[in-house]
Design a protein around this motif. Structure first.
Motif, PDB file in Angstrom:
ATOM      1  N   ALA A  25     -51.191  81.103  72.956  1.00  0.00           N
ATOM      2  CA  ALA A  25     -50.729  79.849  72.504  1.00  0.00           C
ATOM      3  C   ALA A  25     -51.001  79.577  70.980  1.00  0.00           C
ATOM      4  CB  ALA A  25     -51.310  79.114  73.341  1.00  0.00           C
ATOM      5  N   PRO A  26     -50.265  78.947  70.236  1.00  0.00           N
ATOM      6  CA  PRO A  26     -50.326  78.570  68.831  1.00  0.00           C
ATOM      7  C   PRO A  26     -51.436  77.600  68.822  1.00  0.00           C
ATOM      8  CG  PRO A  26     -48.410  77.567  69.669  1.00  0.00           C
ATOM      9  CD  PRO A  26     -48.574  78.467  70.764  1.00  0.00           C
ATOM     10  N   ASP A  27     -51.767  76.750  69.858  1.00  0.00           N
ATOM     11  CA  ASP A  27     -52.951  75.965  69.657  1.00  0.00           C
ATOM     12  C   ASP A  27     -53.524  75.983  71.201  1.00  0.00           C
ATOM     13  OD1 ASP A  27     -54.047  73.196  70.471  1.00  0.00           O
ATOM     14  OD2 ASP A  27     -53.841  72.907  68.398  1.00  0.00           O
ATOM     15  N   LYS A  28     -55.012  75.791  71.219  1.00  0.00           N
ATOM     16  CA  LYS A  28     -55.776  76.182  72.214  1.00  0.00           C
ATOM     17  C   LYS A  28     -55.560  75.075  73.310  1.00  0.00           C
ATOM     18  CE  LYS A  28     -58.327  79.704  72.096  1.00  0.00           C
ATOM     19  NZ  LYS A  28     -58.966  80.248  70.724  1.00  0.00           N
ATOM     20  N   SER A  29     -55.064  73.842  72.863  1.00  0.00           N
ATOM     21  CA  SER A  29     -54.713  72.733  73.811  1.00  0.00           C
ATOM     22  C   SER A  29     -53.426  73.127  74.840  1.00  0.00           C
ATOM     23  CB  SER A  29     -54.774  71.456  72.985  1.00  0.00           C
ATOM     24  OG  SER A  29     -53.754  71.445  72.395  1.00  0.00           O
ATOM     25  N   MET A  30     -52.882  74.167  74.310  1.00  0.00           N
ATOM     26  CA  MET A  30     -51.404  74.494  75.094  1.00  0.00           C
ATOM     27  C   MET A  30     -51.907  75.649  76.097  1.00  0.00           C
ATOM     28  SD  MET A  30     -48.729  74.717  71.768  1.00  0.00           S
ATOM     29  CE  MET A  30     -47.432  75.016  72.923  1.00  0.00           C
ATOM     30  N   ALA A  31     -53.035  75.961  76.281  1.00  0.00           N
ATOM     31  CA  ALA A  31     -53.415  77.411  77.135  1.00  0.00           C
ATOM     32  C   ALA A  31     -53.053  77.017  78.684  1.00  0.00           C
ATOM     33  CB  ALA A  31     -54.704  77.219  77.187  1.00  0.00           C
ATOM     34  N   THR A  32     -53.017  75.615  79.149  1.00  0.00           N
ATOM     35  CA  THR A  32     -52.594  75.422  80.507  1.00  0.00           C
ATOM     36  C   THR A  32     -50.980  75.050  80.654  1.00  0.00           C
ATOM     37  OG1 THR A  32     -53.268  72.984  80.366  1.00  0.00           O
ATOM     38  CG2 THR A  32     -54.899  74.514  81.156  1.00  0.00           C
ATOM     39  N   LEU A  33     -50.347  75.063  79.315  1.00  0.00           N
ATOM     40  CA  LEU A  33     -48.891  74.858  79.609  1.00  0.00           C
ATOM     41  C   LEU A  33     -48.265  75.809  80.459  1.00  0.00           C
ATOM     42  CD1 LEU A  33     -47.116  72.893  78.646  1.00  0.00           C
ATOM     43  CD2 LEU A  33     -46.527  74.124  76.646  1.00  0.00           C
ATOM     44  N   PRO A  34     -48.230  77.145  80.220  1.00  0.00           N
ATOM     45  CA  PRO A  34     -47.607  78.188  80.980  1.00  0.00           C
ATOM     46  C   PRO A  34     -47.824  78.017  82.554  1.00  0.00           C
ATOM     47  CG  PRO A  34     -48.399  79.304  79.269  1.00  0.00           C
ATOM     48  CD  PRO A  34     -48.965  77.892  79.099  1.00  0.00           C
ATOM     49  N   THR A  35     -49.125  77.596  83.026  1.00  0.00           N
ATOM     50  CA  THR A  35     -49.438  77.525  84.247  1.00  0.00           C
ATOM     51  C   THR A  35     -48.681  76.256  84.752  1.00  0.00           C
ATOM     52  OG1 THR A  35     -51.537  78.510  84.262  1.00  0.00           O
ATOM     53  CG2 THR A  35     -51.409  76.924  86.005  1.00  0.00           C
ATOM     54  N   THR A  36     -48.593  75.136  83.949  1.00  0.00           N
ATOM     55  CA  THR A  36     -47.825  74.019  84.365  1.00  0.00           C
ATOM     56  C   THR A  36     -46.335  74.311  84.603  1.00  0.00           C
ATOM     57  OG1 THR A  36     -49.227  72.579  82.980  1.00  0.00           O
ATOM     58  CG2 THR A  36     -47.273  71.571  83.464  1.00  0.00           C
ATOM     59  N   PHE A  37     -46.077  75.206  83.519  1.00  0.00           N
ATOM     60  CA  PHE A  37     -44.554  75.486  83.725  1.00  0.00           C
ATOM     61  C   PHE A  37     -44.367  76.068  85.105  1.00  0.00           C
ATOM     62  CE2 PHE A  37     -41.645  75.838  79.824  1.00  0.00           C
ATOM     63  CZ  PHE A  37     -42.330  75.131  79.124  1.00  0.00           C
ATOM     64  N   MET A  38     -45.166  76.981  85.641  1.00  0.00           N
ATOM     65  CA  MET A  38     -45.156  77.350  87.122  1.00  0.00           C
ATOM     66  C   MET A  38     -45.018  76.379  88.026  1.00  0.00           C
ATOM     67  SD  MET A  38     -47.882  79.805  89.262  1.00  0.00           S
ATOM     68  CE  MET A  38     -48.841  78.389  89.395  1.00  0.00           C
ATOM     69  N   ILE A  39     -45.701  75.299  87.945  1.00  0.00           N
ATOM     70  CA  ILE A  39     -45.833  74.184  88.821  1.00  0.00           C
ATOM     71  C   ILE A  39     -44.718  73.411  88.828  1.00  0.00           C
ATOM     72  CG2 ILE A  39     -47.192  72.032  89.583  1.00  0.00           C
ATOM     73  CD1 ILE A  39     -49.518  73.628  88.645  1.00  0.00           C
ATOM     74  N   VAL A  40     -44.149  73.178  87.610  1.00  0.00           N
ATOM     75  CA  VAL A  40     -42.923  72.299  87.349  1.00  0.00           C
ATOM     76  C   VAL A  40     -41.978  73.001  87.800  1.00  0.00           C
ATOM     77  CG1 VAL A  40     -41.309  71.495  85.672  1.00  0.00           C
ATOM     78  CG2 VAL A  40     -43.846  71.294  85.219  1.00  0.00           C
ATOM     79  N   GLY A  41     -41.745  74.456  87.727  1.00  0.00           N
ATOM     80  CA  GLY A  41     -40.760  75.467  88.582  1.00  0.00           C
ATOM     81  C   GLY A  41     -41.033  75.009  89.889  1.00  0.00           C
ATOM     82  N   LEU A  42     -41.978  75.156  90.481  1.00  0.00           N
ATOM     83  CA  LEU A  42     -42.260  74.914  91.912  1.00  0.00           C
ATOM     84  C   LEU A  42     -41.538  73.610  92.194  1.00  0.00           C
ATOM     85  CD1 LEU A  42     -45.444  75.968  93.668  1.00  0.00           C
ATOM     86  CD2 LEU A  42     -43.884  73.977  94.456  1.00  0.00           C
TER      87      LEU A  42
END
Length: 402
Positions: A44-61
């Motif tokens: 991630a370009p910023d540490k605060s974005m570290a959970t964003l890909p996991t969130t993408f998984m949940i959004v995809g779900l």
């Protein structure tokens, strides 16, 4: 609900195969929960974005929940579930490539595809509930979800063992293994003989619409408690590995072990959850689940040692199990057969949409407000769910007296 003799002969076999599927394919989500945020933190370009890909998984779900339901009803359960597992093969390959190339956004997209695959797998609990007599539903759902115990051992361990296997790039192997597990899942699902989906026939009752169903307390209450169970579990679980490693200074291996115990706690109670529901009733079991989630938050607020994290995440896992299985059982008994597809298409996007919001906010709030704030926010939501359950139980008691 009556089932024919041929279906009865396959019930035990299907429960075993679907439980095995949960163990194999369920490991994909366990891998992401164990190392997804830690991997993203390196990309991630910023540490605060570290959970964003996991969130993408949940959004995809969440986005795929309703289409997955419709696809399963169009293709049939076996073919629909096999399609979902096949999507997981693609997801694992893309995720591994993204980590190898150090591409944060490709990694996020890959995890959204994992979520799309998982949307099909989430329907397994309704498939088994619709395939057995009503009195067996709670036990059948519990036994199928029991496969998650193996996923709790298998996923995190595989993610840690294989993380350095591919090209010397950390965690590439952890995601490539998702493709392997998904391929095994396709083979297992090909051996199932599930009850056919119920297609509407001419002359069938129309059933209630989505708008009518959501206003029925017997539908709304399990919908709300299912949302609360999954959202609160996700809210704390997604932040926990980051809090352990980047806030409290624990090792990645300690974080992986904590998530492993959490996932085991999510599914091991399934051995007895169905029996407990039969004895105490769904409202009481979901209420116990909410109390355990409250207890998890209180443990986290009282310390940050690895023992505190382990105990809190175990409480959180058992709380989710009671809350989610109880809510699913409550929901499955509340709709009529002709309303199954409508009710399930209502439930899934709502539950997993709330879960996505929890995941999105978790990383941001951890980075900006801290670990303590994450756990404080659990308290009012779990308490509100308990109040709603108490109201629903009161209504049920009044109805029985009448």
């Amino acid at each position: 609900m009556s089932v024919d003799a041929d279906l009865r002969a396959h019930v035990g076999r299907n429960i075993g195969l679907l439980s095995l599927t949960q163990a194999i394919v369920g490991s994909n989500q366990a891998i992401i929960m164990a190392v997804g945020a830690l991997t993203a933190a390196t990309l991630a370009p910023d540490k605060s974005m570290a959970t964003l890909p996991t969130t993408f998984m949940i959004v995809g779900l969440a986005l795929m929940a309703a289409p997955a339901t419709k696809t399963i009803y169009a293709l049939g359960r076996r073919k629909g579930f096999m399609l979902g597992a096949s999507i997981g093969i693609l997801a694992g390959l893309v995720a591994a490539l993204a980590v190898y190339l150090s591409s944060f956004w490709l990694f996020a997209i890959a995890l959204s595809i994992v979520g799309a695959s998982a949307a099909f797998g989430q329907q397994i609990r309704f498939a088994i509930a619709d395939s057995v007599p009503e009195e067996m539903q709670a036990k059948a759902i519990s036994l199928v979800l029991l496969g998650g115990v193996a996923a709790g051992f298998l996923g995190p361990r595989l993610s840690y063992i294989t993380k350095d296997w591919i090209g010397g790039v950390e965690f590439t192997g952890s995601f490539l293994i998702i493709a392997v597990l998904s391929a095994i899942g396709v083979l297992i699902l090909s051996q199932t003989k599930l009850a056919p989906v119920r297609q509407k026939q001419e002359g069938d009752a129309a059933g209630r619409t989505t708008g009518q169903l959501i206003r029925v307390p017997e539908i709304f209450i399990p919908l709300a408690t299912g949302m609360a169970s999954y959202a609160l579990m996700t809210f704390v679980m997604v932040a926990a590995p980051l809090a352990m490693v980047h806030v409290c200074g624990h090792s990645p291996e300690a974080a992986t072990t904590t998530i492993q115990w959490h996932i085991i706690a999510m599914f091991l109670p399934s051995l007895v959850t169905g029996h407990i529901i039969s004895r105490l009733g769904t409202h009481a079991v979901v209420g116990i689940g909410m109390l355990l989630i409250l207890g998890s938050a209180l443990i986290n607020l009282n310390g940050t040692s690895t023992l505190h994290f382990d105990l809190a995440l175990i409480f959180l896992g058992v709380g989710w199990n009671f809350g989610f299985i109880g809510s699913t059982t409550m929901m499955a008994k509340a709709y009529r057969p002709e309303e199954a597809s409508t009710a399930q298409a209502l439930n899934e996007p709502m539950v997993f949409g709330t879960m996505a919001v929890a995941s999105i906010s978790s990383g941001y709030l951890l980075d900006n407000l801290g670990w303590e704030a994450i756990n404080v926010m659990v308290l009012p939501i779990a308490t509100a769910a308990l109040a709603l359950l108490a109201w629903g139980d009161y209504r049920a008691r009044q109805a029985r007296r009448a």
